[in-house]
Design a protein around this motif. Sequence first.
Motif, PDB file in Angstrom:
ATOM      1  N   GLY A 133       0.796  -1.223   0.000  1.00  0.00           N
ATOM      2  CA  GLY A 133       0.000   0.000   0.000  1.00  0.00           C
ATOM      3  C   GLY A 133       0.829   1.274   0.000  1.00  0.00           C
ATOM      4  N   PHE A 134       2.138   1.138  -0.202  1.00  0.00           N
ATOM      5  CA  PHE A 134       3.031   2.304  -0.151  1.00  0.00           C
ATOM      6  C   PHE A 134       2.604   3.394  -1.145  1.00  0.00           C
ATOM      7  CE2 PHE A 134       7.303   4.125  -1.486  1.00  0.00           C
ATOM      8  CZ  PHE A 134       7.409   4.970  -0.396  1.00  0.00           C
ATOM      9  N   LEU A 135       2.448   3.019  -2.409  1.00  0.00           N
ATOM     10  CA  LEU A 135       2.043   3.993  -3.424  1.00  0.00           C
ATOM     11  C   LEU A 135       0.631   4.513  -3.165  1.00  0.00           C
ATOM     12  CD1 LEU A 135       3.369   2.587  -6.831  1.00  0.00           C
ATOM     13  CD2 LEU A 135       4.032   4.708  -5.714  1.00  0.00           C
ATOM     14  N   ALA A 136      -0.250   3.615  -2.746  1.00  0.00           N
ATOM     15  CA  ALA A 136      -1.632   4.029  -2.476  1.00  0.00           C
ATOM     16  C   ALA A 136      -1.682   5.099  -1.388  1.00  0.00           C
ATOM     17  CB  ALA A 136      -2.463   2.818  -2.081  1.00  0.00           C
ATOM     18  N   LYS A 137      -0.871   4.915  -0.336  1.00  0.00           N
ATOM     19  CA  LYS A 137      -0.849   5.889   0.755  1.00  0.00           C
ATOM     20  C   LYS A 137      -0.317   7.241   0.282  1.00  0.00           C
ATOM     21  CE  LYS A 137      -0.285   2.374   4.345  1.00  0.00           C
ATOM     22  NZ  LYS A 137       0.640   1.730   5.323  1.00  0.00           N
ATOM     23  N   ILE A 138       0.707   7.191  -0.577  1.00  0.00           N
ATOM     24  CA  ILE A 138       1.273   8.438  -1.112  1.00  0.00           C
ATOM     25  C   ILE A 138       0.222   9.220  -1.877  1.00  0.00           C
ATOM     26  CG2 ILE A 138       2.884   9.388  -2.815  1.00  0.00           C
ATOM     27  CD1 ILE A 138       4.842   7.175  -2.038  1.00  0.00           C
ATOM     28  N   PHE A 139      -0.474   8.541  -2.786  1.00  0.00           N
ATOM     29  CA  PHE A 139      -1.443   9.238  -3.620  1.00  0.00           C
ATOM     30  C   PHE A 139      -2.695   9.647  -2.858  1.00  0.00           C
ATOM     31  CE2 PHE A 139       1.184   7.535  -7.022  1.00  0.00           C
ATOM     32  CZ  PHE A 139       1.253   8.640  -7.877  1.00  0.00           C
ATOM     33  N   THR A 140      -3.022   8.926  -1.799  1.00  0.00           N
ATOM     34  CA  THR A 140      -4.137   9.343  -0.941  1.00  0.00           C
ATOM     35  C   THR A 140      -3.824  10.683  -0.288  1.00  0.00           C
ATOM     36  OG1 THR A 140      -4.790   7.053  -0.499  1.00  0.00           O
ATOM     37  CG2 THR A 140      -5.532   8.729   1.062  1.00  0.00           C
ATOM     38  N   ILE A 141      -2.596  10.831   0.184  1.00  0.00           N
ATOM     39  CA  ILE A 141      -2.180  12.092   0.815  1.00  0.00           C
ATOM     40  C   ILE A 141      -2.152  13.224  -0.214  1.00  0.00           C
ATOM     41  CG2 ILE A 141      -0.257  13.279   1.954  1.00  0.00           C
ATOM     42  CD1 ILE A 141       0.460  10.514   3.207  1.00  0.00           C
ATOM     43  N   LEU A 142      -1.599  12.953  -1.392  1.00  0.00           N
ATOM     44  CA  LEU A 142      -1.533  13.992  -2.428  1.00  0.00           C
ATOM     45  C   LEU A 142      -2.933  14.417  -2.862  1.00  0.00           C
ATOM     46  CD1 LEU A 142       1.395  12.655  -4.665  1.00  0.00           C
ATOM     47  CD2 LEU A 142       1.482  14.418  -2.893  1.00  0.00           C
ATOM     48  N   ASP A 143      -3.831  13.444  -2.974  1.00  0.00           N
ATOM     49  CA  ASP A 143      -5.208  13.748  -3.363  1.00  0.00           C
ATOM     50  C   ASP A 143      -5.907  14.593  -2.304  1.00  0.00           C
ATOM     51  OD1 ASP A 143      -7.599  13.253  -5.134  1.00  0.00           O
ATOM     52  OD2 ASP A 143      -8.339  12.308  -3.299  1.00  0.00           O
ATOM     53  N   LYS A 144      -5.606  14.333  -1.069  1.00  0.00           N
ATOM     54  CA  LYS A 144      -6.197  15.083   0.046  1.00  0.00           C
ATOM     55  C   LYS A 144      -5.893  16.572  -0.056  1.00  0.00           C
ATOM     56  CE  LYS A 144      -5.943  15.278   5.126  1.00  0.00           C
ATOM     57  NZ  LYS A 144      -5.316  14.638   6.313  1.00  0.00           N
ATOM     58  N   TYR A 145      -4.710  16.908  -0.578  1.00  0.00           N
ATOM     59  CA  TYR A 145      -4.306  18.319  -0.687  1.00  0.00           C
ATOM     60  C   TYR A 145      -4.348  18.829  -2.138  1.00  0.00           C
ATOM     61  CZ  TYR A 145      -2.871  17.623   4.121  1.00  0.00           C
ATOM     62  OH  TYR A 145      -2.865  17.349   5.464  1.00  0.00           O
ATOM     63  N   ASN A 146      -5.073  18.089  -2.984  1.00  0.00           N
ATOM     64  CA  ASN A 146      -5.273  18.503  -4.387  1.00  0.00           C
ATOM     65  C   ASN A 146      -3.953  18.747  -5.119  1.00  0.00           C
ATOM     66  OD1 ASN A 146      -8.179  18.540  -4.234  1.00  0.00           O
ATOM     67  ND2 ASN A 146      -7.985  20.447  -3.061  1.00  0.00           N
ATOM     68  N   ILE A 147      -2.992  17.873  -4.888  1.00  0.00           N
ATOM     69  CA  ILE A 147      -1.690  17.984  -5.548  1.00  0.00           C
ATOM     70  C   ILE A 147      -1.656  17.044  -6.747  1.00  0.00           C
ATOM     71  CG2 ILE A 147       0.796  17.609  -5.289  1.00  0.00           C
ATOM     72  CD1 ILE A 147       0.466  18.349  -2.315  1.00  0.00           C
ATOM     73  N   ILE A 148      -1.448  17.623  -7.926  1.00  0.00           N
ATOM     74  CA  ILE A 148      -1.462  16.854  -9.175  1.00  0.00           C
ATOM     75  C   ILE A 148      -0.031  16.480  -9.563  1.00  0.00           C
ATOM     76  CG2 ILE A 148      -2.043  16.928 -11.628  1.00  0.00           C
ATOM     77  CD1 ILE A 148      -4.253  18.933 -10.895  1.00  0.00           C
ATOM     78  N   VAL A 149       0.141  15.233  -9.947  1.00  0.00           N
ATOM     79  CA  VAL A 149       1.449  14.723 -10.345  1.00  0.00           C
ATOM     80  C   VAL A 149       1.549  14.736 -11.875  1.00  0.00           C
ATOM     81  CG1 VAL A 149       3.010  12.749 -10.291  1.00  0.00           C
ATOM     82  CG2 VAL A 149       1.589  13.277  -8.290  1.00  0.00           C
ATOM     83  N   ASP A 150       2.579  15.377 -12.401  1.00  0.00           N
ATOM     84  CA  ASP A 150       2.792  15.418 -13.851  1.00  0.00           C
ATOM     85  C   ASP A 150       3.553  14.185 -14.344  1.00  0.00           C
ATOM     86  OD1 ASP A 150       1.476  17.787 -14.175  1.00  0.00           O
ATOM     87  OD2 ASP A 150       3.261  19.040 -14.175  1.00  0.00           O
ATOM     88  N   LEU A 151       4.598  13.820 -13.607  1.00  0.00           N
ATOM     89  CA  LEU A 151       5.416  12.653 -13.977  1.00  0.00           C
ATOM     90  C   LEU A 151       5.724  11.852 -12.728  1.00  0.00           C
ATOM     91  CD1 LEU A 151       8.134  14.229 -16.336  1.00  0.00           C
ATOM     92  CD2 LEU A 151       6.072  13.018 -17.033  1.00  0.00           C
ATOM     93  N   ILE A 152       5.938  10.563 -12.908  1.00  0.00           N
ATOM     94  CA  ILE A 152       6.322   9.722 -11.778  1.00  0.00           C
ATOM     95  C   ILE A 152       7.324   8.667 -12.239  1.00  0.00           C
ATOM     96  CG2 ILE A 152       4.307   8.215 -12.139  1.00  0.00           C
ATOM     97  CD1 ILE A 152       4.355   7.728  -9.064  1.00  0.00           C
ATOM     98  N   SER A 153       8.293   8.383 -11.361  1.00  0.00           N
ATOM     99  CA  SER A 153       9.277   7.333 -11.609  1.00  0.00           C
ATOM    100  C   SER A 153       9.441   6.563 -10.303  1.00  0.00           C
ATOM    101  CB  SER A 153      10.604   7.945 -12.051  1.00  0.00           C
ATOM    102  OG  SER A 153      11.561   6.950 -12.292  1.00  0.00           O
TER     103      SER A 153
END
Length: 514
Positions: free
Chosen positions: A374-394
């Motif tokens: 759930g590592f990635l899921a937790k990261i994106f849950t937090i980013l979504d909570k603060y309306n932070i959009i990711v342009d690129l990911i590696s």
Amino acid sequence: MSVDSALRSNAEDLPWVIQKYGGTSVGKFLEEISTNIVHTYMNTNRVIVVCSARSGETKEKGTTNRLLRAAKEALTPGSREHLQIVKALLDDHLKSAREIIRDKAILEPLERQIEYDCVKLKSFLEAAQIIDEVSPRSKDIIIGVGEKLSCRIVAAALRDRGIDAEFISLGSIIEGDMNTVLDQPFYDDLASRMAKAISAAGNKVPVVTGFFGNVPGSLLSTIGRGYTDLCAALLAVGLEAQELQIWKEVDGIFTADPRKVSGARLLPIITPEEAAELTYYGSEVIHPFTMEQVIRASIPIRIKNVENPKGQGTIIFPDHASANGYATPPPAPEELAKNGYHLDLTRKHPTAVTVKDKVCVLNIHSNRKNVSHGFLAKIFTILDKYNIIVDLISTSEVHVSMALGAEVVDNSLETAREELEKLGLVDIIHNMAILSLVGKQMKNMVGISGKMFSTLAQANVNIEMISQGASEINISCVIDEKMALSAMNAIHKHLLSVSPAVNISASDEIKVVA
């Protein structure tokens, strides 16, 4: 008989062309639009004009920004600034009307209409101040005044030059019986309703507000500032137009930003996928969702320059040409019968390079020996909570790097950082840029990634992160913002210097041979 009547005696037999003009075009080049551009296309088409609110000398002084500021000031205790803004908008539009309209019989009713719209706006803002509330729907109504004022002036300017034009507001096009879910059937229904509203104009040239309020959830919130482009797109779909024209202050789409790369070339034709990638990664083309509405109906989109109306512009061409997509400009009827129509986009090199500035990189290194699924899921849950959009990911097994766009608010990022640090070591690198190489056929170009990165190495450009795979037509990397200009020039020189042979004429099919 007026010039317009003579030109349009058989107008019902002509195909539609939708012309969308931005705020700067309406503000600075209305003389060219009303005297030349619209008149020229009326020889071969039925024309619809869709206008944004007028822009000012700077973006902040544009009509829409001033209206949004007025809405904010109306809720500020003791402020009278919103009334001053309305007065300034009234004066500006009256001044513009008096400069462009020569016939007093046309000018005087226009002045009364502008004054009436501004009086209504003033009363609306005063009411909002009394109840101490500006709802999302109210904000839509406020910004909609900008398109009304703009379109009234454009319609009057056309009439002043002998073109029988009619102002049409789409502010009440959405009714209670429509689907409240913003899905494709909603937009299909909306396109049909818009087409019916236009039919009331008969053989006149409709000058249409880009604003179509009452969208469920608020027009500004759900669709955003690009709603005028979407309005033009839906009109093109509803009327099965021959093409949608987006008029800007540039000749079209280039292989790179011509202000930064001296050898940048105009692209005569480009695929929708390429245009979408270029829009997302820094080039102002047309919003991908708006473009999708038109392309799915096989209607070409043409980017044109109001300062160079005779230029060929750039065509965003549907992948599967249909009856509406043979060629643009439209060929003569006898040309349509030809079977030699050919469109070859198999370029042997990338299409364009673009840079998105003001990017930051967010790195997260897991602090757990065994990484949770759930590592990635937790990261994106937090980013979504603060309306932070990711342009690129590696990503790797224990490390995630993400490029975040300029729209990220520092306060939101710092707050999110506090929560992300519970997952691992976090660091943020500012003042970065995303460099993107775009091309429909790049997936078939063996070694193109190697050439791109070796070119950057030769230019002494260090790469922070690389992203490839999500799109087969885009290779992106994150670099230091200070190196963006030299990196873009190096990539353009070594990978985009070959130009395809192009043959485009007004009476023949489009032929592009790599």
